[in-house]
Design an enzyme around this catalytic site. Structure first.
Site, PDB file in Angstrom:
ATOM      1  N   ASP A 166      60.166  -2.553  85.411  1.00  0.00           N
ATOM      2  CA  ASP A 166      60.813  -1.891  84.278  1.00  0.00           C
ATOM      3  C   ASP A 166      61.622  -2.934  83.521  1.00  0.00           C
ATOM      4  OD1 ASP A 166      59.858   0.233  85.824  1.00  0.00           O
ATOM      5  OD2 ASP A 166      61.501   1.564  85.240  1.00  0.00           O
ATOM      6  N   LYS A 234      59.520   3.624  78.147  1.00  0.00           N
ATOM      7  CA  LYS A 234      60.599   4.318  78.850  1.00  0.00           C
ATOM      8  C   LYS A 234      61.792   4.436  77.921  1.00  0.00           C
ATOM      9  CE  LYS A 234      63.575   3.445  82.888  1.00  0.00           C
ATOM     10  NZ  LYS A 234      63.759   2.655  84.121  1.00  0.00           N
ATOM     11  N   LYS A 270      58.040   7.496  80.246  1.00  0.00           N
ATOM     12  CA  LYS A 270      59.040   7.772  81.271  1.00  0.00           C
ATOM     13  C   LYS A 270      60.404   8.018  80.635  1.00  0.00           C
ATOM     14  CE  LYS A 270      61.510   5.597  85.142  1.00  0.00           C
ATOM     15  NZ  LYS A 270      61.620   4.427  86.036  1.00  0.00           N
TER      16      LYS A 270
END
Lengths: 334, 287
Positions: A166, A234, A270
């Site tokens: 991430d 995300k 996400k």
């Protein structure tokens, strides 16, 4: 717009070829700017209205039971604290494998999300469970470090066994209009995700929507990241005041839909931070289904970045299976 | 300005988490006086209102049980002061709801305020009668102290809508528990007005939550709720009480069974002690 052909996942070799077909828009800083600023502006009122409408769906009984199990299986169970210890990470991993010890039919979570130095601990604790280890990297959460440091951070996490990375984008560069720099940085981090055996860790790109100021910026950075090869996009780090909200997540889902239609490449989404209740989680699932369709309703293409959400899902699950309201005494305190 | 004023009718609402929501279900029911004349519409609380109330009570428990007994006493006394200021309103609501004469209703309200003051005094004294320094055969201090049980569901008495309510509610919160109260179904108005008093008395939101409606509808969900630690069945009839006690056994709730009550009598400490746990610690003597 040419027909993109069959849908291919963002991490497949075919995706790279598809993206190459968009090479003209990423050929130069000016071309990229022209493309991103040429994206249609966001109708803020319409977006918020749509997100609010989708939040009013009533999901009950068997549909709710399905949604709860699906949501549990989509969780990236997260601990990103300065005070994290190997013991805490191991405890979280045990919880991820078996979220409700009183009911073994409970699905396991999708991944455990930790800082890079905890990847090894998490990997060992999850050995054989099939749960992924996700690691934040690139000087999370601020992203304020030199590129070599970010790449070393990423390579380190991948070497330690992370299945997913991430990364955070450089919001400073994006907000001052240096789009090419952000683009190149994502590409470089993606390259750093490669393993010696030819496979690669999946890359999630964190925008930090709360710092991007406008919906237009969120749409632009969504396209920019997907063009650069993000496997997932995300919403946020969970470390600032505004995290995932239904409107900004809906906007990203729409960008993913449009990107799929334009290139045939499938990218995951996400939302992270601020999703604490089952009700919230179900609202997001409704949005995914209505915007992208059933194909995205799997842990492979949609995740929740959360820690306390899991306990609420478990309590709701216990309510459905026993008929009695449950309480915080019946789930673990992380 | 000779024309008569438009009537300003009061909308009675629930009291949950320090706020005054309508029932989640949107339902209300008609409250009548003893002769059957309409008085007001009261919210008809649902299962989900009860769920929300338990969440609010649980959230408030840490702060309320952790407050010093002295501080709790001050706040309870403050509630009595506020009740005194609203005496007229309570006298009217009790007189109408229970069909009492004005003077009898006034006596009931005065007794209720006095009872509240009486329980306010007990907050920092109950530990002295229920706790102890136990003699043990070893070089230890052995101390038993009282601890609140947790979230207590209270089915308030059906007949005595105000004095009875105060008599069951005040002892529960005096010792540091938080409460979810289901009011008298027939005359809920004094209880709903009590919520307005509690909201302006420094009592943290969620310590007392007031639901008006049917004990038989809400009771089973509270009795079965795993996050409720005890239930007072005073307002349940015999059949309902048996069913609720069975449901309450699932998570070993403390249960206070209904019994014949004389609300005007001296209450004693029974109700204070009903929802207390005993914690005993062994402490080495440092010699």
């Amino acid at each position: 717009m040419q027909t993109p052909g069959p849908i291919t996942p963002a991490y497949s070799p075919q995706a790279a070829e598809r993206l190459a077909s968009m090479a003209d828009v990423t050929a130069s800083d000016a071309a990229l700017r022209r493309f991103l600023h040429g994206l249609p502006g966001v109708d803020a009122v319409g977006l918020e209205g749509r997100a609010a409408t989708l939040g009013t769906r009533s999901i009950k009984t068997t549909a709710k039971a399905y949604a709860i199990d699906l949501a549990i299986s989509m969780i990236d169970l997260t601990t990103l604290e300065g005070a994290d210890t190997p013991g805490k990470v191991r405890a979280l991993c045990a919880k991820g494998v078996n979220p409700d010890p009183t009911d073994r039919t409970t699905p396991k979570v999708a991944a455990i999300c930790v800082y890079p130095d905890m990847v090894k601990t998490a990997k060992e604790a999850l050995d054989g469970s099939g749960i992924h280890v996700a690691s934040v990297a690139t000087a999370f959460p601020a992203g304020r470090a030199a590129l070599p440091v970010k790449l070393a951070d990423t390579a380190d996490a991948v070497a330690a066994g992370a299945d997913e990375i991430d990364m955070v984008i450089d919001r400073g560069a994006f907000l001052s209009g240096r789009y090419m720099q952000v683009f190149e940085e994502i590409k470089a981090v993606k390259a750093a995700c490669a393993r010696p055996d030819g496979s690669a860790a999946h890359l999630k790109v964190i925008f930090e929507n709360g710092e991007l100021a406008t919906y237009d910026n969120i749409r632009r950075v969504s396209w920019l990241s997907m063009l650069a090869g993000a496997d997932f996009i995300k919403t946020s780090t969970g470390k600032v005041a505004v995290n995932a909200t239904p409107p900004n997540t809906l906007l990203m889902l729409e960008a993913v839909r449009d990107f799929r239609d334009a290139t045939g490449v499938q990218v995951g989404v996400k939302p992270a931070g601020g999703i604490r209740t089952t009700k919230d989680a179900i609202k997001y699932l409704v949005m995914v289904n209505e915007t992208l369709g059933e194909q995205w309703l799997t842990p492979d293409w949609f995740r929740f970045g959360a820690s306390s959400l899991l306990n609420d899902l478990l309590m709701q699950r216990q309510k459905l299976s026993t008929g009695r309201y449950s309480g915080p005494d019946y789930v673990t305190v992380d | 300005m000779s024309e008569s004023r438009l009537g300003v009718l009061k909308t009675y609402k629930l009291f949950v988490g320090g706020k005054f929501p309508r029932s989640e279900s949107g339902r209300v029911y008609e409250v009548t006086d003893a002769k059957g004349n309409w008085l007001a519409n009261a919210p008809l609380a649902s299962r989900k209102d009860a769920r929300d109330a338990v969440v609010a009570a649980r959230k408030a428990f840490g702060g309320w049980s952790g407050a010093t007994a002295y501080n709790r006493g001050q706040i309870l006394y403050r509630i009595a002061e506020m009740l005194e200021g609203r005496r007229e309103q309570f006298v009217r609501e009790v007189a109408e709801g229970e069909g009492l004469s004005k003077s009898k209703a006034a006596a009931v309200v005065d007794a209720a305020v006095d009872r509240w003051v009486w329980y306010a005094g007990w907050t920092d004294k109950i530990g002295q009668i229920a706790g102890a320094a136990n003699p043990v055969a070893g070089p230890y201090f052995n101390l038993s102290t009282t601890e609140p049980t947790g979230v207590v569901a209270v089915l308030a008495p059906q007949d005595s809508s105000f004095l009875g309510l105060v008599s069951v509610l005040a002892p529960v919160i005096a010792t540091g528990n938080t409460a979810v109260v289901v009011t008298s179904q027939k005359s809920p108005l004094p209880a709903l007005s009590l919520g307005e008093v509690l909201a302006t008395s420094d009592l943290p939101g969620g310590v007392v939550n007031v639901l008006s409606g049917k004990a038989a509808e809400i009771g089973p969900h509270l009795a079965a709720h795993s996050d409720v630690n005890a239930i007072d069945l005073t307002g349940a009839d015999a059949e309902l009480a048996t069913a609720l006690e069975t449901a309450a056994a699932e998570n070993l709730k403390r249960v206070l069974r209904p019994r014949d009550e004389d609300w005007s009598a001296e209450p004693g400490t029974d109700r204070l002690l009903a929802f207390l746990e005993t914690k005993t610690v062994w402490h080495p003597i440092g010699v």
